[in-house]
Design an enzyme around this catalytic site. Structure first.
Site, PDB file in Angstrom:
ATOM      1  N   HIS A 141       0.804  -1.225   0.000  1.00  0.00           N
ATOM      2  CA  HIS A 141       0.000   0.000   0.000  1.00  0.00           C
ATOM      3  C   HIS A 141       0.840   1.281   0.000  1.00  0.00           C
ATOM      4  CE1 HIS A 141      -3.443  -2.485   0.276  1.00  0.00           C
ATOM      5  NE2 HIS A 141      -3.557  -2.578   1.580  1.00  0.00           N
ATOM      6  N   HIS A 214      -9.803   2.015   0.196  1.00  0.00           N
ATOM      7  CA  HIS A 214      -9.653   0.923   1.159  1.00  0.00           C
ATOM      8  C   HIS A 214     -10.713   0.964   2.265  1.00  0.00           C
ATOM      9  CE1 HIS A 214      -7.715  -2.236   3.402  1.00  0.00           C
ATOM     10  NE2 HIS A 214      -6.662  -2.264   2.605  1.00  0.00           N
ATOM     11  N   SER A 215     -11.953   1.311   1.911  1.00  0.00           N
ATOM     12  CA  SER A 215     -13.017   1.277   2.922  1.00  0.00           C
ATOM     13  C   SER A 215     -13.282  -0.154   3.365  1.00  0.00           C
ATOM     14  CB  SER A 215     -14.312   1.878   2.361  1.00  0.00           C
ATOM     15  OG  SER A 215     -14.229   3.289   2.372  1.00  0.00           O
ATOM     16  N   GLU A 350     -11.383  -3.937  -2.958  1.00  0.00           N
ATOM     17  CA  GLU A 350     -10.494  -2.912  -3.498  1.00  0.00           C
ATOM     18  C   GLU A 350     -10.333  -3.127  -5.005  1.00  0.00           C
ATOM     19  OE1 GLU A 350      -6.926  -3.120  -0.737  1.00  0.00           O
ATOM     20  OE2 GLU A 350      -8.332  -4.507   0.158  1.00  0.00           O
TER      21      GLU A 350
HETATM   22  C1  GLA Z   1      -5.219  -5.363   1.798  1.00  0.00           C
HETATM   23  C2  GLA Z   1      -4.227  -6.464   1.850  1.00  0.00           C
HETATM   24  C3  GLA Z   1      -4.348  -7.169   3.157  1.00  0.00           C
HETATM   25  C4  GLA Z   1      -4.156  -6.196   4.296  1.00  0.00           C
HETATM   26  C5  GLA Z   1      -5.152  -5.089   4.180  1.00  0.00           C
HETATM   27  C6  GLA Z   1      -4.922  -4.046   5.243  1.00  0.00           C
HETATM   28  O1  GLA Z   1      -6.476  -5.830   1.613  1.00  0.00           O
HETATM   29  O2  GLA Z   1      -4.339  -7.380   0.798  1.00  0.00           O
HETATM   30  O3  GLA Z   1      -3.420  -8.210   3.237  1.00  0.00           O
HETATM   31  O4  GLA Z   1      -2.881  -5.660   4.245  1.00  0.00           O
HETATM   32  O5  GLA Z   1      -5.096  -4.507   2.915  1.00  0.00           O
HETATM   33  O6  GLA Z   1      -4.773  -4.577   6.513  1.00  0.00           O
END
Ligand code: GLA
Length: 386
Positions: A141, A214-215, A350
């Site tokens: 991220h 990323h909600s 996502e």
């Molecule tokens: C995404 C990743 C997960 C985790 C989340 C946040 O969905 O794929 O593995 O890192 O973000 O916690």
């Protein structure tokens, strides 16, 4: 010349001042004004004194989305259930401090690259770049201080629309990425219950870009798990992962596996099955390959909570969707209204390009080059089922 500019600036300030009168009233618990529009208000200060603002979009049905300039985070999203009762369907915090104390990407725009890049390394045009590693051996991220942890600039809201635009310029070399990237996201709420996310970006050097929202959703009761939610994903294939959640490069058929969501299926129905991929993710934490990819904005899936009747349909221009069933939530985060976010009390969908694309030549490219524009659009459509 100078005084003309000053007058325009003062005119702008007046409009903003009027907008914030609405915010103050709302803070005192009075009913929200009718009709669609945007209300601008203060949302606390960062430790260095930077003021963070919130923008509340409202439509004629009373749906309300509040987003802040920190991380372009959607801090609340209030939609009706089948009985017309409004409830907040995203996880988050009541105040800015909550987002700073225990960051979990709640509601944020993640970037410059959403999801993982193996070992924080990739080679582009013959040059190898090293990124921050912040998730075991991998980059996740956008790195240590991704787009979820920076302050975005907001455009002054236009009158009569329920929309807000946030901008962020990521400097050349930030978290190891090449090129100055000028990124923008616009959130727009329509009177039909559609919430659109529109992203765009330009760069002065070739760079990977993969922006997403990323909600964490819970269409039912905050704090309860999401295992009873029914999910449909228009995906015939998914990208299996290794033990560190990096795609192996294969596009595996979902048919005959717990990853087959082509018909509405409860998230909890197969999550505990003895399946190597589910074990690696601690549940679902996988990218699904959308079947009609490449055809502009089209349906990616739908989420339904049978309890409240709330539904959320997802449309996107992206080729994939990362379905994450909130496996890392473990009850250590206390969110809005003091609710404890226990294991799987929220889920993320996502919409994005596939994880680790910069190292996977067979995946759709995520490289943006100077002179080109990155564009991406996702729409969530809220409704109810009887
Ligand atoms: C995404 C990743 C997960 C985790 C989340 C946040 O969905 O794929 O593995 O890192 O973000 O916690």
């Amino acid at each position: 010349m100078k005084s003309t500019a000053g007058t325009i600036a003062r005119g702008g300030a007046l409009l903003l001042a009027l907008a914030s009168v609405g915010a103050a009233r709302e803070g005192q618990g009075q009913p929200a004004p009718p009709g669609s529009g945007v209300t601008r208000a203060a949302f606390g200060k960062l430790p260095d004194g930077t003021a963070i603002e919130s923008f509340t979009l409202r439509n004629a049905q009373g749906i309300e989305v509040r987003a802040i300039t920190y991380g372009a985070i959607i801090v609340s999203l209030r939609v009706p259930d089948r009985n017309g009762r409004f409830g907040d369907v995203v996880l988050g915090h009541d105040d800015l401090a909550g987002y700073l104390d225990k960051p979990a990407y709640f509601g944020a725009v993640v970037g410059r690259y959403g999801n993982r890049i193996a070992k924080g390394r990739f080679t582009l045009d013959g040059k190898t770049y090293t990124l921050a590693t912040n998730n075991g051996p991998n980059h996740l991220h956008g790195g240590v201080r991704g787009f979820d942890k920076v302050v975005w600039k907001a455009d002054a809201p236009a009158a009569g629309t329920a929309s807000v635009t946030f901008r962020y310029t990521s400097r050349d070399g930030e978290e190891g990425y090449p090129g100055t990237l000028a990124a923008r996201v616009t959130y727009t709420l329509s009177d039909k219950g559609e919430l659109a996310f529109e992203y765009s970006a330009t760069t002065d050097k070739a760079t990977p870009v993969n922006l997403t929202q990323h909600s964490y959703f819970n269409l039912g009761t905050p704090g309860n798990d999401i295992l009873g939610h029914e999910l449909t994903l228009d995906a015939d294939r998914f990208t299996p992962v290794d033990a560190t959640l990096i795609p192996t490069g294969a596009l595996a058929p979902v048919s005959g596996t717990p990853f087959d969501f082509r018909k509405p299926t409860a998230i909890g129905a197969r999550i505990a099955q003895d399946d190597e991929q589910l074990k690696r993710g601690g549940g679902y934490d996988h990218n699904f390959v959308l079947s009609s990819a490449g055809a502009g904005l089209r349906r990616a899936g739908r989420l339904t909570d049978p309890g409240t009747g709330r539904t959320m349909e997802i449309l996107t221009t992206e080729p994939g969707v990362q379905f994450y069933s909130g496996n890392f939530l473990d009850g250590t985060i206390k969110g809005k209204g003091g609710v404890v976010y226990k294991h799987r009390s929220g889920l993320c969908l996502e919409t994005q390009h596939f994880p680790d694309s910069p190292n996977q030549p067979s995946f759709p490219s995520t490289i943006l080059r100077p002179g080109k524009e990155y564009r991406s659009k996702t729409v969530l459509v809220f409704g109810v089922t009887r």
